[in-house]
Design an enzyme around this catalytic site. Structure first.
Site, PDB file in Angstrom:
ATOM      1  N   ASP A 444      25.524  28.220  71.084  1.00  0.00           N
ATOM      2  CA  ASP A 444      25.765  28.950  69.845  1.00  0.00           C
ATOM      3  C   ASP A 444      25.399  30.431  70.024  1.00  0.00           C
ATOM      4  OD1 ASP A 444      26.198  28.964  66.857  1.00  0.00           O
ATOM      5  OD2 ASP A 444      24.102  29.586  66.908  1.00  0.00           O
ATOM      6  N   GLU A 481      29.789  30.393  73.068  1.00  0.00           N
ATOM      7  CA  GLU A 481      30.387  31.044  71.910  1.00  0.00           C
ATOM      8  C   GLU A 481      30.141  32.534  72.143  1.00  0.00           C
ATOM      9  OE1 GLU A 481      30.379  30.705  67.058  1.00  0.00           O
ATOM     10  OE2 GLU A 481      28.440  30.692  68.078  1.00  0.00           O
TER      11      GLU A 481
END
Length: 780
Positions: A444, A481
């Protein structure tokens, strides 16, 4: 403002009632010169200025006091202090254990020849106290230890090696002990320190974390989290015939999902004890196989506090964190995903059962991991559970005034490239691979991991390189990401060492724009479906390093992408200020739900167009849980805080759409899986694809057709029409002795929209309907 109370010890019947006591104790003030404080301070002065009260270097206090914490988050800084009840007292007796100085490594809790070893890093701490809560049978009946937290003040001359504090205890129970630390140090905020010795802290290396037993139990919302361990259980039996799926990256089809939301709804038909659990996922593996995916990407399932929004009055205090992007600990599986409130040990075992069952079905397990920030928030409203109180200056990025930097959008940023923090992250990743057999990780806001200790971007981030080169992680899929909330957008340029894949945000945006009919997007759409060579054709990178997606957890569902022009996040309590405004969505003529048959038919076509484009694209496709039946969140594009049908997989809706929408989605996935032409390991050459296009520069052209060549399987012709009118095309001549068979026409109703064997008699032309797409296969 009331934050969680903290007990030093009350009468406890079980571990669960400890947490109940921690959440319900009353606050009682006392005079500054009270005898209770005098005893405590006197004892601590004696402890810090004299020899230990046992021969092995640890000071011991067994307390039956009730200690509480309040937080004043106003006046510029959150000041944390202790209130103690006047009835508190220090009990002079102690358990008949033997203590040893212990060893620095491994960090956390380990079983060694001489007992149980505890080890924790803190560079700037001046005092460390280990706190233990024994399991019920060990507390005895004499009243000496009943209900107490046992505090052991570590002697830095004996129990410290470098920056690591440690102690070993003989005869300590081998399981069911709760533990944490009180840590003190400099109180200078301007230098980055946030020490508060009143707070009981979770060990960053705790392999198990205990807290409330049931997800979203409001009666326990102020419960405390503590580390625990289990050296009694036998090693998990993976089975003699067990093996990892080891699916090549080019063949992956990823299904992004949430453990709890997948089976939490009553419509799952599961027993209430396993709904929303790891075991619940096992029960629904047949659905995943029927859909055709071969990898699941689990939203965060490291231990997190789902009730963190409800710890103080605020506009979000009605919500429950169901996505889990708020990590307390990087080693412990989410304990409330265990079945029947089973707790942390059962959660660990059941997670392994889930992985084993998925692997047996040929499905890989990828974890969405959050190493860019923690749950501890900011300085205005801190939620101190671990890192902040252990050594804030080491664990978090700070500016030159000692204030937290915020590249995560969540109040703090983990200091990922600090050597100590980097090793913590690597140890965590290795743990999930060796202990739990997971197959990969999606990181993330991974651009945070590319920042130095001062927050500045690094060209060759040590952590990113270490992950890519690590021997234990060498078999894992590693996915970034590639952006963060500080504006570091690295799509196509993420430091990769030829291993890192990326969530391709440009794929998402360009495909959305083209399918909905934006002008000037044909060239970009062609680039994306052919593997995004403009981004990834560098060094030894491959098409599968592009994780292609149209829909992910944060944003509109596929149904809402074709049903809403605007986000509708009113239920979140943030005045509509949360969630992305750049959705590139189109409601097909009406905002929200409608009974208009024409609009509903158009929306159905558009969803099928998106899905077909995703599954025929070179690269690694990822879809979102629920899109296979058309799940709606009612236009909410940031539904992180709703433990309701907004996020839950609705199995009754799946049943209602099994014979049309779901069947199309499943067939398209399986078609991809059986046709190598969509899964090239290398970027396409001129021999692999023919573009049927001489109108690239016409910005008003919204039609694209091309043929993928496969001499063994047969050519595949694809055409996408994003115009609002029919386009009649001249079909290319099929290979020798073959004819075109229609496999897909998204304008047709089920089951004619997808015919696996193909429909012959296509002829030399095809009239492609508005907002629709076709796939033809050249067959004998």
């Amino acid at each position: 403002m009331l934050h969680q109370p903290l007990l030093c010890g009350t009468t406890i019947a079980t571990q669960s009632t400890l947490f109940a006591s921690l959440s319900s104790a009353r606050l009682t003030s006392f005079p500054r010169n009270s005898s209770v404080r005098h005893v405590r301070l006197k004892l601590m002065r004696q402890a810090s200025g004299s020899k230990p009260n046992n021969e092995h270097g640890a000071f011991i206090e067994v307390r039956d006091c009730a200690r509480h914490r309040t937080t004043n988050a106003y006046g510029g800084r959150a000041q944390e202090g202790i209130l103690e009840e006047e009835s508190s007292k220090v009990i002079g007796s102690r358990p008949s254990w033997k203590f040893f100085p212990g060893q620095a490594f491994p960090l956390g809790v380990s079983e060694v020849d001489s007992g149980i070893n505890f080890s924790i890093f803190s560079q700037h701490a001046t005092a460390v106290t280990l706190c233990l809560v024994l399991p019920e049978p060990e507390r005895g009946s004499s009243g000496t230890l009943d209900g107490g937290i046992i505090e052991m003040v570590l002697d830095p001359d004996v129990n410290k090696t470098g920056d690591i504090w440690h102690i070993c205890i003989e005869d300590l129970p081998r399981s069911n002990v709760l533990y944490g630390y009180h840590i003190d140090g400099p109180r200078d905020w301007s230098k980055g320190h946030r020490f508060d010795s009143s707070i009981l802290l979770v060990d960053p290396y705790a392999k198990l974390v205990a807290g409330r037993r049931y997800f979203g139990d409001i009666s326990m919302k102020l419960s405390k989290f503590l580390g625990t361990y289990d050296f009694d259980s036998l090693p998990f039996d993976w089975g003699e015939n067990y093996k990892l799926p080891s699916i090549p990256e080019k063949d992956l089809v990823i299904y992004e999902m949430n453990v709890r939301a997948f089976t939490n709804d009553e419509s799952s038909g599961l027993d209430s004890n396993i709904r929303g659990s790891y075991l619940g996922v096992i029960e629904k593996i047949p659905h995943l196989l029927e859909l055709g995916i071969n990898a699941i990407e689990l939203l965060p399932m490291f231990e997190f506090d789902e009730l963190e929004f409800q710890r103080r009055p605020n506009p979000r205090d009605h919500m429950i964190n169901t996505w889990g992007y708020s990590t307390i600990n990087f080693f412990a599986p989410m304990s409330r995903y265990a079945s029947a409130g089973g707790g942390s040990v059962n959660a660990s075992r059941e997670f392994k059962q889930m992985v084993k069952a998925l692997h047996s079905a040929g499905i890989e397990v990828i974890l969405d991991v959050v190493y860019n920030h923690t749950n501890e928030a900011d300085d205005a409203n801190p939620y101190t559970t671990s890192f902040r109180g252990i050594d804030n200056k080491v664990y978090y990025m700070l500016d030159n005034k000692g204030q937290l930097l915020n590249f995560s959008g969540c109040g703090n940023t983990l200091n990922c490239n600090h050597p100590v923090v980097m090793e913590l992250i690597l140890d965590s990743l290795r743990h999930w691979v060796t202990e739990y057999h997971v197959d990969g990780f999606r990181f993330d806001l991974a651009s945070v991991l590319c920042r130095g200790i001062d927050g500045s971007p690094l060209n060759a981030p040590p952590l990113i390189r270490a992950i890519a080169k690590d021997e234990v992680l060498s078999r894992c899929k590693i996915i970034a990401e590639p952006w963060d909330c500080g504006g570091l957008y690295l799509v196509g340029s993420f430091p990769n060492w030829d291993r890192w894949a990326e969530w391709n945000g440009k794929y998402r945006d360009d495909v959305r724009k083209f399918i909905k009919g934006d002008s000037g997007m044909k060239g970009s759409f062609a680039t994306r479906v052919s593997g995004s060579s403009d981004l990834y054709r560098v060094n030894k990178r491959r098409p599968y390093h592009s994780i292609n997606f149209v829909i992910a957890h944060d944003g509109f569902t596929l149904h809402d992408l074709v049903s809403y022009n605007f986000k509708h996040n009113e239920a979140n309590g943030e005045g509509g200020n949360d969630g992305s405004n750049d959705n590139f969505s189109w409601n097909c003529g009406f905002e929200g739900e409608t009974d208009d048959a024409n609009i509903k038919a158009l929306r159905s076509r558009q969803m099928k167009n998106f899905h077909l484009a995703l599954m025929i694209s070179q690269g690694t496709p990822m879809m979102l849980m629920g899109d296979e039946y058309g799940h709606s969140r009612n236009g909410n594009n940031n539904s992180y805080g709703h433990d309701t049908a907004i996020n839950n997989f609705l199995w009754d809706q799946l049943d209602a759409r099994k014979s049309d929408h779901f069947m199309f989605f499943s067939k398209v996935i399986k078609y991809r899986n059986t046709h190598e032409v969509f899964r090239h390991a290398n970027f396409l050459s001129k021999n692999d694809i023919t573009w049927h296009e001489d109108n690239w520069d016409n910005l008003d052209s919204k039609f694209l057709a091309f043929t993928l060549h496969d001499r063994s399987e047969g050519d595949i012709y694809l055409a996408f029409n994003a115009h609002d009118y029919f386009v009649k095309v001249q079909l290319p001549t099929p290979p020798k002795k073959r004819k075109w068979f229609r496999v897909v026409d998204t304008n047709l109703k089920s089951p004619d929209d997808f015919v696996s064997d193909g429909v012959p008699g296509t002829g030399n032309t095809y009239n492609i309907a508005p907002y629709s797409s076709i796939l033809l296969e050249a067959k004998f």
